[in-house]
Each structure stands twice: as structure tokens, then as C-alpha cells.
Scaffold this active site. Structure first.
Site, short mmCIF file in Angstrom:
data_model
loop_
_atom_site.label_atom_id
_atom_site.label_comp_id
_atom_site.label_asym_id
_atom_site.label_seq_id
_atom_site.Cartn_x
_atom_site.Cartn_y
_atom_site.Cartn_z
N CYS A 163 47.12 -24.30 -8.01
CA CYS A 163 45.91 -24.22 -7.18
C CYS A 163 45.13 -23.03 -7.73
O CYS A 163 45.49 -21.89 -7.45
CB CYS A 163 46.26 -24.03 -5.71
SG CYS A 163 44.81 -23.67 -4.69
N CYS B 209 43.34 -20.77 -4.81
CA CYS B 209 44.12 -19.95 -3.89
C CYS B 209 45.60 -20.20 -4.16
O CYS B 209 46.08 -19.82 -5.23
CB CYS B 209 43.74 -20.19 -2.44
SG CYS B 209 43.57 -21.92 -1.97
N SER B 210 46.29 -20.83 -3.25
CA SER B 210 47.71 -21.09 -3.49
C SER B 210 48.18 -22.29 -2.69
O SER B 210 49.25 -22.29 -2.13
CB SER B 210 48.55 -19.86 -3.15
OG SER B 210 48.29 -19.47 -1.81
N CYS B 211 47.34 -23.34 -2.64
CA CYS B 211 47.70 -24.56 -1.89
C CYS B 211 49.03 -25.10 -2.41
O CYS B 211 49.26 -25.16 -3.61
CB CYS B 211 46.61 -25.61 -2.05
SG CYS B 211 45.06 -25.07 -1.31
#
Lengths: 220, 100
Positions: free
Chosen positions: A120, A123-125
């Protein structure tokens, strides 16, 4: 505040000049302080409740064993696999794994011709309900920037070499859909039970930086 | 499934814009041409959600496929390598045949 001028280097009641200890047990970063302040304001103004925050945190507390069970089920049950690849959210719900209402789930299959790598960049999905909290490296800027433009080098640093005859397909999850990989079933696992197979599926193989483990890993 | 503007296999151009507000289109695919790989159900628009507008129209999302060698001049890897990314419909434009 009282009108007492609180200068920390002054003489306290106990008679000697001193400074207070520099920090409590945890030193919060500026971002953490900001996030906490926003959270407290949202609660104070009644926009969200503390219960809601707790519930959402709990939703993220899956474990990579959940994902491993899903993978093992797909390896032994072709009809489940079909459902998993067409409507992953409904398929994992059959096994009791629930996703938040506002996120979708897509499972992509690794094959002889294709290997997936999930990132991602924004962000950090991450599919927390199936894989637990994301590892720190997944959230790091180097992984997020390099996974898209030099995926083969990144995987190599994790010890994974993908032959040039296979497509490396990077998946950048920028919307509300979470991605998980269905890795290839290792050779030599024909007689193994679903429970045994699940033990061969590390978290990293569902993100794409590793393969499942060979069968002698658990027979040893 | 709600029908979107594009179908799998369609060539699409990612709009090359940089609005000052929150958006989910990373710089590296702006202005690039890709191919629709999958069509997803519509989702709430994160560009409105970021400002607390939760009742706006949902927008179709596409998984769009790009050739890695088209995205990065320095890409090290075989021609077959691809990147797929989820893009909201209002960021995509159709590609005329002459542009392909």
C-alpha cells in the site's frame, strides 16, 4: 493553574533542588501525541464513542493463523477456492472471519506463471482480520516506495527469487479493498490434512515476500 | 453489480492532476495509460469522506493494470512484469484509438 510559579528547578517541599524525571515510562512521538489529542477531542465532543474506538481496534486484531487456515481450506476444497477467488469476503465469513463494513477483500492466486506482491504505497492498508497487525517493514517508507518499482530486488532481500519466466505482479491497494495472496501449494503435500497444511503458510507468503514452507518443516 | 463507465480490457488514462486535498491516486500513475483488469462495486469517495461527507454518491473502482516498463524507465525485470492498482472512476478517462 494556581498562581504558584511552577519552575521545575526550584526547591520543593522535600528540601533539595532537583529536576523532575525527564519522561514517563513511554515517550510519545509528536505524531502519537497528535493522534491521541484528536482521539480525545472526538470522544469529548461526542462524535465517536470510546466503545467504537475499542471495537475498531479489536477488528484489527486478527492473527496470521486466520489467513493460513483460509489458504489451507482453499488448497483442499476446490469449491471453497472458487468462492474465495470470486467473493473473498463472503468466503472467509463462512469460516467466521469478519471484515469491517467499509472494507472489501480480494484474494489473488499465485500460479506457475504469476507471483503477486502486495503493498500500500499511500499508507499501510492490510487485511488485518486475516493477517493480524501489519509488520513494521510493511508500513515503512522504503518498502512502500521500492515494492512498486523494484519488486524483484525487494523480494530478493527477503530471500525470495522469482524466475524471469514468471510474471511479478505488484498490487498497490489504494482504495477500500484489502488484498491477500493465495500462495501455490507446495509439492509433496498431497497426503496432508487441512490443519497440517495451515502450518506451512507463513504470514509473509500471503503478502508475497515468501513462499509456503516445504512439507518436511512440520514432519521433522 | 452497478455498471461503471469502463469494462475489463478497456484502455484508460489516469488524470494528471494534483488537487490539494486528500486523494488516493499516487503520482507514479498520473498521466499513464493502463488497462482495466477488474471492475469493483462502487465505494464512497475518500476525497469527500476525508472532509466528513459520508453521504455522497458511491464511485466505481477499477483495478487497473500497467506494464512495469511503461511506469519506470529504470525497471529491472522481464517485460511481462505488471503492476495493478485500485483507481476511482473519476480519475480515469477513456483512451481514443489513435492514442494507443
Amino acid at each position: 493553574m494556581s498562581d504558584h510559579d511552577h519552575d521545575h528547578s526550584h526547591d520543593h517541599q522535600h528540601g533539595h533542588p532537583h529536576r523532575h524525571p525527564p519522561a514517563p515510562d513511554i515517550e510519545l512521538s509528536d505524531r502519537a501525541k497528535r493522534s491521541l489529542a484528536i482521539q480525545e477531542l472526538l470522544v469529548e465532543k461526542g462524535i465517536i464513542g470510546q466503545d467504537e474506538i475499542r471495537r475498531r481496534v479489536e477488528e484489527q486484531r486478527g492473527s496470521p493463523m486466520n489467513g493460513a487456515k483460509v489458504v489451507a481450506r482453499a488448497w483442499v476444497d476446490p469449491e471453497f477456492k472458487e468462492r474465495l477467488l470470486t467473493d473473498a469476503r463472503a468466503a472467509v465469513a463462512e469460516m467466521g472471519f469478519e471484515f469491517p463494513d467499509d472494507t472489501g477483500l480480494v484474494v489473488l492466486e499465485n500460479t506457475e506463471d504469476r507471483h503477486h506482491l502486495i503493498v500500500c504505497t499511500l499508507c499501510s492498508c492490510y487485511p488485518g482480520a486475516l493477517l493480524g497487525p501489519p509488520p513494521d517493514w510493511y508500513k515503512s517508507l522504503p518498502y512502500r516506495s521500492r515494492a512498486v518499482n523494484e519488486p524483484r530486488s525487494v523480494m530478493s532481500e527477503f530471500g525470495l527469487e522469482i524466475g524471469e519466466e514468471r510474471e511479478v505482479r505488484v498490487v498497490d491497494s489504494t482504495a477500500e479493498l484489502r488484498y491477500m495472496i493465495l500462495p501455490k501449494r507446495p509439492a509433496g503435500t498431497e497426503g496432508m490434512s487441512e490443519e497440517e497444511l495451515a502450518e506451512l503458510v507463513p504470514r509473509d507468503s500471503m503478502i508475497g515476500v515468501a513462499e509456503p514452507m516445504p512439507p518436511d518443516t512440520i514432519r521433522a | 453489480m452497478t455498471r461503471g463507465r469502463f469494462a475489463p480490457g478497456d484502455q484508460v488514462l489516469v488524470r494528471d492532476e494534483d488537487p490539494p486535498h486528500h486523494h488516493r491516486t499516487p503520482w507514479y500513475i498520473k498521466g499513464r495509460i493502463g488497462k482495466v483488469d477488474a471492475v469493483y462495486d462502487p465505494w464512497p469517495n475518500p476525497e469527500e469522506m476525508a472532509f466528513g461527507k459520508t453521504n455522497g454518491p458511491k464511485i466505481p473502482v477499477y483495478r487497473v493494470e500497467f506494464d512495469q516498463k511503461d511506469l519506470w524507465d529504470t525497471y529491472q525485470g522481464p517485460k511481462r512484469d505488471r503492476l495493478v492498482i485500485d483507481i476511482f472512476e473519476h480519475w480515469l478517462e477513456p483512451v481514443e484509438r489513435s492514442q494507443q
